[in-house]
Design a protein around this motif. Structure first.
Motif, PDB file in Angstrom:
ATOM      1  N   ARG A 393       0.820  -1.447  -0.159  1.00 38.51           N
ATOM      2  CA  ARG A 393       0.109  -0.004   0.026  1.00 38.51           C
ATOM      3  C   ARG A 393       0.778   1.352  -0.009  1.00 38.51           C
ATOM      4  O   ARG A 393       0.424   2.400  -0.308  1.00 38.51           O
ATOM      5  N   GLY A 394       2.294   1.094   0.270  1.00 40.11           N
ATOM      6  CA  GLY A 394       3.007   2.352   0.120  1.00 40.11           C
ATOM      7  C   GLY A 394       3.120   2.571  -1.206  1.00 40.11           C
ATOM      8  O   GLY A 394       3.200   3.839  -1.689  1.00 40.11           O
ATOM      9  N   GLY A 395       3.509   1.734  -2.088  1.00 40.49           N
ATOM     10  CA  GLY A 395       3.495   2.038  -3.618  1.00 40.49           C
ATOM     11  C   GLY A 395       2.183   2.543  -4.133  1.00 40.49           C
ATOM     12  O   GLY A 395       2.252   3.572  -4.817  1.00 40.49           O
ATOM     13  N   ALA A 396       0.883   2.195  -3.692  1.00 34.25           N
ATOM     14  CA  ALA A 396      -0.159   2.747  -4.018  1.00 34.25           C
ATOM     15  C   ALA A 396      -0.385   4.534  -3.488  1.00 34.25           C
ATOM     16  O   ALA A 396      -0.969   5.149  -4.096  1.00 34.25           O
ATOM     17  N   ALA A 397       0.316   4.495  -2.135  1.00 34.32           N
ATOM     18  CA  ALA A 397       0.103   5.702  -1.973  1.00 34.32           C
ATOM     19  C   ALA A 397       0.989   6.780  -2.573  1.00 34.32           C
ATOM     20  O   ALA A 397       0.642   7.806  -2.734  1.00 34.32           O
ATOM     21  N   LEU A 398       2.201   6.147  -3.219  1.00 31.39           N
ATOM     22  CA  LEU A 398       2.790   7.008  -4.178  1.00 31.39           C
ATOM     23  C   LEU A 398       2.265   7.479  -5.376  1.00 31.39           C
ATOM     24  O   LEU A 398       2.193   8.500  -5.687  1.00 31.39           O
ATOM     25  N   PHE A 399       1.696   6.381  -5.938  1.00 30.24           N
ATOM     26  CA  PHE A 399       1.032   6.398  -7.309  1.00 30.24           C
ATOM     27  C   PHE A 399      -0.396   7.131  -7.289  1.00 30.24           C
ATOM     28  O   PHE A 399      -1.080   7.540  -8.301  1.00 30.24           O
ATOM     29  N   ARG A 400      -1.061   7.236  -6.023  1.00 32.89           N
ATOM     30  CA  ARG A 400      -2.092   7.934  -5.911  1.00 32.89           C
ATOM     31  C   ARG A 400      -2.122   9.281  -6.224  1.00 32.89           C
ATOM     32  O   ARG A 400      -2.972  10.060  -6.844  1.00 32.89           O
ATOM     33  N   PHE A 401      -0.831  10.178  -6.371  1.00 30.29           N
ATOM     34  CA  PHE A 401      -0.801  11.402  -6.614  1.00 30.29           C
ATOM     35  C   PHE A 401      -1.134  11.730  -8.063  1.00 30.29           C
ATOM     36  O   PHE A 401      -1.276  12.640  -8.410  1.00 30.29           O
ATOM     37  N   GLN A 402      -0.762  10.641  -8.756  1.00 27.30           N
ATOM     38  CA  GLN A 402      -1.221  10.778 -10.219  1.00 27.30           C
ATOM     39  C   GLN A 402      -2.675  10.978 -10.523  1.00 27.30           C
ATOM     40  O   GLN A 402      -2.759  11.546 -11.552  1.00 27.30           O
ATOM     41  N   SER A 403      -3.435  10.280  -9.680  1.00 28.17           N
ATOM     42  CA  SER A 403      -4.966  10.560  -9.941  1.00 28.17           C
ATOM     43  C   SER A 403      -5.453  11.512  -8.990  1.00 28.17           C
ATOM     44  O   SER A 403      -6.272  12.427  -9.733  1.00 28.17           O
ATOM     45  N   GLU A 404      -5.100  11.849  -8.080  1.00 29.01           N
ATOM     46  CA  GLU A 404      -5.336  13.008  -7.138  1.00 29.01           C
ATOM     47  C   GLU A 404      -3.991  14.020  -6.768  1.00 29.01           C
ATOM     48  O   GLU A 404      -3.608  14.007  -5.566  1.00 29.01           O
ATOM     49  N   PRO A 405      -3.545  14.738  -7.843  1.00 29.00           N
ATOM     50  CA  PRO A 405      -2.450  15.489  -7.623  1.00 29.00           C
ATOM     51  C   PRO A 405      -2.526  16.388  -6.419  1.00 29.00           C
ATOM     52  O   PRO A 405      -1.493  16.997  -5.824  1.00 29.00           O
ATOM     53  N   SER A 406      -3.774  16.942  -6.216  1.00 25.82           N
ATOM     54  CA  SER A 406      -3.888  18.192  -5.033  1.00 25.82           C
ATOM     55  C   SER A 406      -3.628  17.725  -3.567  1.00 25.82           C
ATOM     56  O   SER A 406      -3.492  18.463  -2.759  1.00 25.82           O
ATOM     57  N   LEU A 407      -3.564  16.310  -3.578  1.00 23.89           N
ATOM     58  CA  LEU A 407      -3.272  15.790  -2.083  1.00 23.89           C
ATOM     59  C   LEU A 407      -1.884  16.175  -1.463  1.00 23.89           C
ATOM     60  O   LEU A 407      -1.869  16.524  -0.411  1.00 23.89           O
ATOM     61  N   ILE A 408      -1.099  16.617  -2.655  1.00 28.85           N
ATOM     62  CA  ILE A 408       0.308  17.106  -2.378  1.00 28.85           C
ATOM     63  C   ILE A 408       0.206  18.465  -1.397  1.00 28.85           C
ATOM     64  O   ILE A 408       1.086  18.748  -0.764  1.00 28.85           O
ATOM     65  N   LEU A 409      -0.690  19.175  -1.826  1.00 29.48           N
ATOM     66  CA  LEU A 409      -0.844  20.381  -1.071  1.00 29.48           C
ATOM     67  C   LEU A 409      -1.260  20.538   0.299  1.00 29.48           C
ATOM     68  O   LEU A 409      -0.786  21.552   1.032  1.00 29.48           O
TER      69      LEU A 409
END
Length: 447
Positions: A393-409
């Motif tokens: 799930r750590g890998g999924a957490a990384l690639f989630r930003f491609q789908s939901e990039p505003s999470l990083i904010l």
């Protein structure tokens, strides 16, 4: 009966063709301008990247314009990642599902042509015309709304670079891409890297040289095909190799040589790739400087025109945010235009872009910085790759930003990103970090 409002779109790529179809269906009288005819757009120009839609937000936005017509072969489900040290020794590896609604890879020339076809069938006007700054003024005076979705004819220079939203002043990666055939879409393809076979894209990196994406994409001529997309760091040896590409054959050979020299465990599979003989334009090289432009510009007679897609925001493609940005911006813009009753003036255009920037654009630019290893996100990158290596799930957490990039904010500190990882994996980050060990050996295709 009320007179239909009119719209003109300059540029017939994915952004322009999507906006044209969307505005037509919203009740506008629409003219789509292209400097090339449909046959040339489909068969006589390179594909501008992979244009992959990652996850639900971009695909649901695109579905507001046109339903998915490409079938199951257009979808992939995850990533197999391998990273190597500068001395070519293994560093880390992980294989992960996205844990969101898949990614869709379709030749952008095919996407655009399907939209243009439907646009024409439904009564839209498609004009083959080289629009200049002078003719843009005439077009803007004849229409209620004019959108610029191309950099051709000097039109992009009408839009001032927004220095407050632009981070970089030079390219962060040098690019080479080629679409190829030769490997089937089945579970045996790349099965030594992933049990999912072809359904997991490959992301293979050398920390000093750059990164290579390998994944399925539906080609306009043959359907099932593969994209090799390389990102060479400035001043790297890879960049020198990329510069020598002159056609599809030389591009494919450059990738094969890189895999033999830097990623030998994958070389036997990459050697099976073959050219798509029907398409001499299936390769592209170059570099982009990521930047953001002001949303509105004015023609000679002071008519406002709006920037759309890459005219507004141009991304380094390493995080796959260009296609996402287009689908989400276009859907929101069409919806807003349909609901708007007044003039499409500069203030209205600016408000639409500012809303898009807050909702998606800013997050997409920041996520791209994360994938580019920008110093601002060095701690984030280290934490995410550490977690990905020891927890699926750590890998999924990384690639989630491609789908939901505003999470990083909302994750701007080391503590915030570690808390995010804990929420995604169910384990404290310190426990994950304690289990991290560098990779000792990578598997390869068994003989």
């Amino acid at each position: 009966m009320a007179t239909k409002r009119s719209a003109a779109i300059i540029g017939a790529g994915i952004a322009g063709s999507s906006a044209a179809l969307g505005l037509l269906d919203a009740g506008f009288k629409v003219t789509l301008y292209s400097d090339k005819d449909r046959k040339t757009l489909l068969h006589g120009v390179p594909a501008t990247g992979t244009a992959i839609y990652f996850g639900k937000p971009s695909q649901e936005a695109d579905a507001q314009i046109i339903e998915n017509i490409y079938g199951e072969d257009s979808f992939t489900d995850g990533f197999s990642v391998r990273a190597y040290n500068p001395d070519k020794t293994p560093l880390l590896t992980f294989d992960t599902d996205f844990r969101y609604f898949r990614a869709q890879g379709v030749d952008p020339r095919l996407r655009a042509d399907d939209r243009i076809r439907r646009f024409i069938e439904r009564g839209g006007t498609f004009k083959v015309e080289d629009v200049t700054i002078d003719t843009l003024d005439k077009i803007a005076n004849e229409n209620d709304l004019t959108l610029v979705a191309t950099g051709k004819g000097g039109l992009i220079d009408l839009f001032e670079i927004d220095k407050s939203r632009t981070v970089y002043s030079e390219p962060q990666r040098y690019l080479l891409t080629v679409n190829v055939a030769g490997l089937p879409y089945d579970k045996k393809t790349f099965d030594y890297r992933s049990k999912a076979g072809w359904k997991h894209n490959l992301f293979t990196a050398n920390n000093e040289q750059g990164e290579i994406f390998t994944g399925g994409i539906l080609h306009k001529d043959i359907g099932q095909s593969w994209s090799l997309l390389g990102f060479a760091k400035p001043n790297s040896e890879w960049r020198q190799r990329f510069d020598k590409a002159t056609d599809s054959a030389s591009s494919l050979q450059i990738f094969k040589d890189i895999f033999h020299d830097y990623f030998p465990e994958d070389a036997a599979e990459i050697d099976k790739f073959t050219l798509i003989e029907s398409d001499p334009f299936t390769w592209l090289k170059g570099a982009v400087t990521p930047h953001v432009r002001k949303a509105v510009a004015f023609t000679k007679s002071k008519k406002p025109v709006a920037a759309l897609g890459d005219t507004a925001i141009i991304f380094d493609p390493i995080a796959g945010q260009g296609a996402q940005n287009v689908s989400i911006q276009v859907a929101a813009f069409v919806k807003a235009a349909k609901e708007h009753k007044g003039a499409f003036d500069a203030d209205w255009i600016t408000r639409q872009f500012d809303a898009h920037w807050a909702n998606h654009g800013y997050g997409a630019t920041e996520t791209t910085r994360l994938y580019l290893e920008d110093p601002k996100y060095a701690a984030h990158s280290q934490a995410l790759f550490t977690a990905a290596t020891v927890h699926e799930r750590g890998g999924a957490a990384l690639f989630r930003f491609q789908s939901e990039p505003s999470l990083i904010l909302g994750l701007q500190t080391k503590e915030a990103i570690e808390k995010y990882i804990e929420e995604e994996t169910g384990e404290p980050f310190s426990a994950l970090a304690s289990r991290f060990k560098p990779a000792e050996k990578f598997t390869a295709r068994s003989k």
